[in-house]
Design a protein around this motif. Sequence first.
Motif, PDB file in Angstrom:
ATOM      1  N   ASP A  61      -3.760   0.725   3.256  1.00 23.68           N
ATOM      2  CA  ASP A  61      -3.038   2.037   3.582  1.00 23.68           C
ATOM      3  C   ASP A  61      -2.833   1.639   2.360  1.00 23.68           C
ATOM      4  O   ASP A  61      -2.319   0.763   0.922  1.00 23.68           O
ATOM      5  N   SER A  62      -2.791   3.108   1.412  1.00 25.26           N
ATOM      6  CA  SER A  62      -1.849   3.107   0.044  1.00 25.26           C
ATOM      7  C   SER A  62      -1.036   3.992  -0.067  1.00 25.26           C
ATOM      8  O   SER A  62      -1.524   4.999  -1.294  1.00 25.26           O
ATOM      9  N   SER A  63       0.051   4.200   0.486  1.00 25.61           N
ATOM     10  CA  SER A  63       0.898   4.790   0.450  1.00 25.61           C
ATOM     11  C   SER A  63       1.793   4.173   0.207  1.00 25.61           C
ATOM     12  O   SER A  63       1.615   2.241  -0.573  1.00 25.61           O
ATOM     13  N   THR A  64       2.917   4.808   0.052  1.00 28.14           N
ATOM     14  CA  THR A  64       4.146   3.955  -1.486  1.00 28.14           C
ATOM     15  C   THR A  64       4.913   2.560  -1.570  1.00 28.14           C
ATOM     16  O   THR A  64       5.260   2.031  -2.399  1.00 28.14           O
ATOM     17  N   SER A  65       5.013   2.534   0.177  1.00 33.55           N
ATOM     18  CA  SER A  65       5.844   1.090   0.237  1.00 33.55           C
ATOM     19  C   SER A  65       4.588  -0.120   0.102  1.00 33.55           C
ATOM     20  O   SER A  65       5.493  -1.142   0.899  1.00 33.55           O
ATOM     21  N   MET A  66       3.643  -0.282   0.116  1.00 32.49           N
ATOM     22  CA  MET A  66       2.733  -0.891   0.119  1.00 32.49           C
ATOM     23  C   MET A  66       2.067  -1.710  -1.245  1.00 32.49           C
ATOM     24  O   MET A  66       1.341  -3.166  -0.750  1.00 32.49           O
ATOM     25  N   VAL A  67       2.744  -1.898  -2.030  1.00 30.94           N
ATOM     26  CA  VAL A  67       2.338  -2.711  -3.732  1.00 30.94           C
ATOM     27  C   VAL A  67       2.642  -4.079  -3.511  1.00 30.94           C
ATOM     28  O   VAL A  67       1.274  -5.171  -3.524  1.00 30.94           O
ATOM     29  N   THR A  68       3.281  -4.646  -2.285  1.00 27.16           N
ATOM     30  CA  THR A  68       3.444  -6.485  -2.366  1.00 27.16           C
ATOM     31  C   THR A  68       2.693  -6.770  -1.387  1.00 27.16           C
ATOM     32  O   THR A  68       1.990  -8.082  -1.585  1.00 27.16           O
ATOM     33  N   ALA A  69       2.345  -6.396  -0.409  1.00 25.71           N
ATOM     34  CA  ALA A  69       1.413  -6.095   0.780  1.00 25.71           C
ATOM     35  C   ALA A  69      -0.248  -6.259   0.037  1.00 25.71           C
ATOM     36  O   ALA A  69      -0.920  -7.297   0.823  1.00 25.71           O
ATOM     37  N   GLN A  70      -0.339  -5.416  -0.222  1.00 24.61           N
ATOM     38  CA  GLN A  70      -1.543  -5.498  -1.333  1.00 24.61           C
ATOM     39  C   GLN A  70      -1.898  -6.577  -2.168  1.00 24.61           C
ATOM     40  O   GLN A  70      -2.695  -7.386  -2.437  1.00 24.61           O
ATOM     41  N   ALA A  71      -0.612  -7.078  -2.957  1.00 26.39           N
ATOM     42  CA  ALA A  71      -0.638  -8.441  -3.805  1.00 26.39           C
ATOM     43  C   ALA A  71      -1.178  -9.477  -2.563  1.00 26.39           C
ATOM     44  O   ALA A  71      -1.736 -10.438  -3.382  1.00 26.39           O
ATOM     45  N   ARG A  72      -0.492 -10.284  -1.850  1.00 31.78           N
ATOM     46  CA  ARG A  72      -0.569 -10.849  -1.191  1.00 31.78           C
ATOM     47  C   ARG A  72      -2.010 -10.559  -0.521  1.00 31.78           C
ATOM     48  O   ARG A  72      -2.644 -11.818  -0.346  1.00 31.78           O
ATOM     49  N   LEU A  73      -2.670  -9.944   0.144  1.00 29.47           N
ATOM     50  CA  LEU A  73      -3.791  -9.808   0.379  1.00 29.47           C
ATOM     51  C   LEU A  73      -4.753 -10.754  -0.490  1.00 29.47           C
ATOM     52  O   LEU A  73      -5.577 -11.156  -0.485  1.00 29.47           O
ATOM     53  N   VAL A 119       0.546  19.177   1.956  1.00 31.00           N
ATOM     54  CA  VAL A 119       1.582  17.932   2.288  1.00 31.00           C
ATOM     55  C   VAL A 119       1.249  17.165   0.843  1.00 31.00           C
ATOM     56  O   VAL A 119       1.049  16.932   0.805  1.00 31.00           O
ATOM     57  N   PRO A 120       3.088  16.538  -0.201  1.00 29.77           N
ATOM     58  CA  PRO A 120       3.014  16.294  -1.030  1.00 29.77           C
ATOM     59  C   PRO A 120       1.760  14.920  -0.285  1.00 29.77           C
ATOM     60  O   PRO A 120       2.354  14.672   0.510  1.00 29.77           O
ATOM     61  N   SER A 121       0.858  14.543  -1.850  1.00 23.30           N
ATOM     62  CA  SER A 121       0.552  13.420  -2.519  1.00 23.30           C
ATOM     63  C   SER A 121      -0.583  12.816  -1.222  1.00 23.30           C
ATOM     64  O   SER A 121      -1.582  12.575  -0.752  1.00 23.30           O
ATOM     65  N   CYS A 122      -0.940  14.290  -0.218  1.00 28.12           N
ATOM     66  CA  CYS A 122      -2.065  14.254   0.276  1.00 28.12           C
ATOM     67  C   CYS A 122      -3.106  15.423  -0.214  1.00 28.12           C
ATOM     68  O   CYS A 122      -2.508  16.675  -0.884  1.00 28.12           O
ATOM     69  N   THR A 123      -3.790  15.518  -0.136  1.00 23.69           N
ATOM     70  CA  THR A 123      -5.010  16.119   0.174  1.00 23.69           C
ATOM     71  C   THR A 123      -6.146  16.517   1.028  1.00 23.69           C
ATOM     72  O   THR A 123      -6.132  15.765   1.438  1.00 23.69           O
ATOM     73  N   PRO A 124      -7.400  17.683   0.902  1.00 27.68           N
ATOM     74  CA  PRO A 124      -8.294  18.165   2.186  1.00 27.68           C
ATOM     75  C   PRO A 124      -8.659  16.740   3.211  1.00 27.68           C
ATOM     76  O   PRO A 124      -8.116  16.635   4.172  1.00 27.68           O
ATOM     77  N   SER A 125      -9.108  16.005   2.121  1.00 22.27           N
ATOM     78  CA  SER A 125     -10.088  14.896   2.416  1.00 22.27           C
ATOM     79  C   SER A 125      -9.863  13.452   2.303  1.00 22.27           C
ATOM     80  O   SER A 125     -10.632  12.069   2.597  1.00 22.27           O
ATOM     81  N   GLY A 126      -8.594  13.534   1.224  1.00 17.07           N
ATOM     82  CA  GLY A 126      -8.032  12.051   1.341  1.00 17.07           C
ATOM     83  C   GLY A 126      -9.599  10.837   0.401  1.00 17.07           C
ATOM     84  O   GLY A 126     -10.193  11.656  -0.856  1.00 17.07           O
ATOM     85  N   ASP A 127      -9.735   9.424   0.750  1.00 15.74           N
ATOM     86  CA  ASP A 127     -10.671   9.116  -0.331  1.00 15.74           C
ATOM     87  C   ASP A 127     -11.985   9.141   1.020  1.00 15.74           C
ATOM     88  O   ASP A 127     -13.209   8.226   0.951  1.00 15.74           O
ATOM     89  N   ASP A 128     -11.927   9.748   2.601  1.00 21.62           N
ATOM     90  CA  ASP A 128     -12.990  10.294   2.641  1.00 21.62           C
ATOM     91  C   ASP A 128     -14.078   8.514   3.808  1.00 21.62           C
ATOM     92  O   ASP A 128     -14.775   8.879   4.012  1.00 21.62           O
ATOM     93  N   ALA A 129     -13.441   8.530   3.642  1.00 20.55           N
ATOM     94  CA  ALA A 129     -13.972   6.517   4.404  1.00 20.55           C
ATOM     95  C   ALA A 129     -15.112   5.949   3.781  1.00 20.55           C
ATOM     96  O   ALA A 129     -15.578   5.296   3.860  1.00 20.55           O
ATOM     97  N   THR A 169      -0.180   2.980  -4.656  1.00 24.35           N
ATOM     98  CA  THR A 169       0.140   3.331  -3.395  1.00 24.35           C
ATOM     99  C   THR A 169       0.370   5.312  -3.623  1.00 24.35           C
ATOM    100  O   THR A 169       1.878   5.785  -3.334  1.00 24.35           O
ATOM    101  N   ARG A 170       0.187   6.020  -3.906  1.00 22.95           N
ATOM    102  CA  ARG A 170       0.065   7.997  -3.770  1.00 22.95           C
ATOM    103  C   ARG A 170      -0.811   8.362  -2.549  1.00 22.95           C
ATOM    104  O   ARG A 170      -0.706   9.469  -2.806  1.00 22.95           O
ATOM    105  N   GLY A 171      -1.220   7.659  -1.985  1.00 22.39           N
ATOM    106  CA  GLY A 171      -1.815   7.769  -0.934  1.00 22.39           C
ATOM    107  C   GLY A 171      -1.197   8.940   0.083  1.00 22.39           C
ATOM    108  O   GLY A 171      -0.026   8.718  -0.266  1.00 22.39           O
ATOM    109  N   CYS A 172      -1.679   9.068   1.150  1.00 21.60           N
ATOM    110  CA  CYS A 172      -1.296  10.158   2.006  1.00 21.60           C
ATOM    111  C   CYS A 172      -0.393   9.300   2.625  1.00 21.60           C
ATOM    112  O   CYS A 172      -0.932   8.603   3.244  1.00 21.60           O
ATOM    113  N   GLY A 173       0.619   9.803   2.969  1.00 19.45           N
ATOM    114  CA  GLY A 173       1.377   9.644   3.954  1.00 19.45           C
ATOM    115  C   GLY A 173       0.837   9.212   5.785  1.00 19.45           C
ATOM    116  O   GLY A 173       1.570   8.954   6.794  1.00 19.45           O
ATOM    117  N   PHE A 174      -0.053  10.319   5.795  1.00 18.78           N
ATOM    118  CA  PHE A 174      -0.308  10.691   7.288  1.00 18.78           C
ATOM    119  C   PHE A 174      -1.252   9.457   7.392  1.00 18.78           C
ATOM    120  O   PHE A 174      -3.000   9.678   6.860  1.00 18.78           O
TER     121      PHE A 174
END
Length: 371
Positions: A61-73, A119-129, A169-174
């Motif tokens: 997850d690359s949304s705004t609340s994931m900083v700590t979880a990314q570091a722990r992983l 939608v703010p922070s969202c693009t048409p295709s995101g990171d495209d898997a 943490t700038r990814g789309c919120g969906f």
Amino acid sequence: NGVCIRPESPDTGGRDAGDDDAGANDAGEEDAAAATDGGPDATTDANEGGQPAIDVLVVLDSSTSMVTAQARLGVALPDMVRALATGEIRSGEEPSFEPFTDIRAGVITVDLGIGPFSVPSCTPSGDDAALLTEARSADCDVLPPWLEYEDSMLARFREDFACKANVGTRGCGFEQQLEAALRAVTPSESGLPFFNDQPGQADRDNAGFLRDGAVLVVLIVTDEDDCSTADAELFNADSPRYTSELQARCIEDSDALHRVSRYADGFVELGRPLVFAVLAGIPLDLDGASPTTILADPRMEPALEAGGRPVNLCAEGEAVSAGAAHRLVSTAAEIGAIARGARAAVVGSLCAPSYDGFVGRLRDAVVGLDL
């Protein structure tokens, strides 16, 4: 091919003997790229004889609340890889199982974009898997599509994976966790359509990552439940079809989402030894419980707070918050019910202060596969 290049930093004492070996390898440091580099020209054949290779797909997850979880992983997962590669539960102990000596890890995000809408922070295709290659940290210059593990280069693998796990943490919120994961490992020729009518990526941007005969580990790490849909209209703020608040639609308009059986069946039908793992919104007191036990708890029913965000299952004041991951845990339960032996599912709580226990269970699931 490239490698995650980070500034040299002083040794912090290391975690185990592998760190010391890496620090002592002065002649080989210039060739450290070989320890973690991977790309389209790398072999797609699993090990011949002995334990199979392991391909680890981390879905972050690359949304705004994931900083700590990314570091722990970033701290915990390299220890699991070391244990699998050496057979040693703790570094320096006698091996407890035959080691898996050929392990690679790649990272994608849950961001598939929102199609033609704004939608703010969202693009048409995101990171495209697609396996991430661009640097998202000032400490990283170039990233390979995946990292290869070598025991003598544990310290380097730690640094490189921490770099990979820092997806920002700038990814789309969906978040479309399940859709992104399955698309990443499905070949385009399968005919299975994905969000925005896109094909699978296994033989496109992610070509060469999956190897014949290798164990596939799919690890999803996120603080919200899955919102995988075939209907981009769900993300249209002015939709005449979906009239609930935009941020609430993944829960209030859940009928627009794919059934989780699409993903349970899709991963199993790849025909690979599989461990499907979820580290997400689960009450901390249920960490380590089975998916069916977790789903039976009423706290796992999706619910919204007054502001439209999912109800937080983590303790008040914790650095991490997470909404109930009902769809993700349901997928794990279905995979566990479809097939055993060469397949397993593991779930854990994102609320945990350390992910060591979770990755230990993930390690044990890999070792316990009937290969």
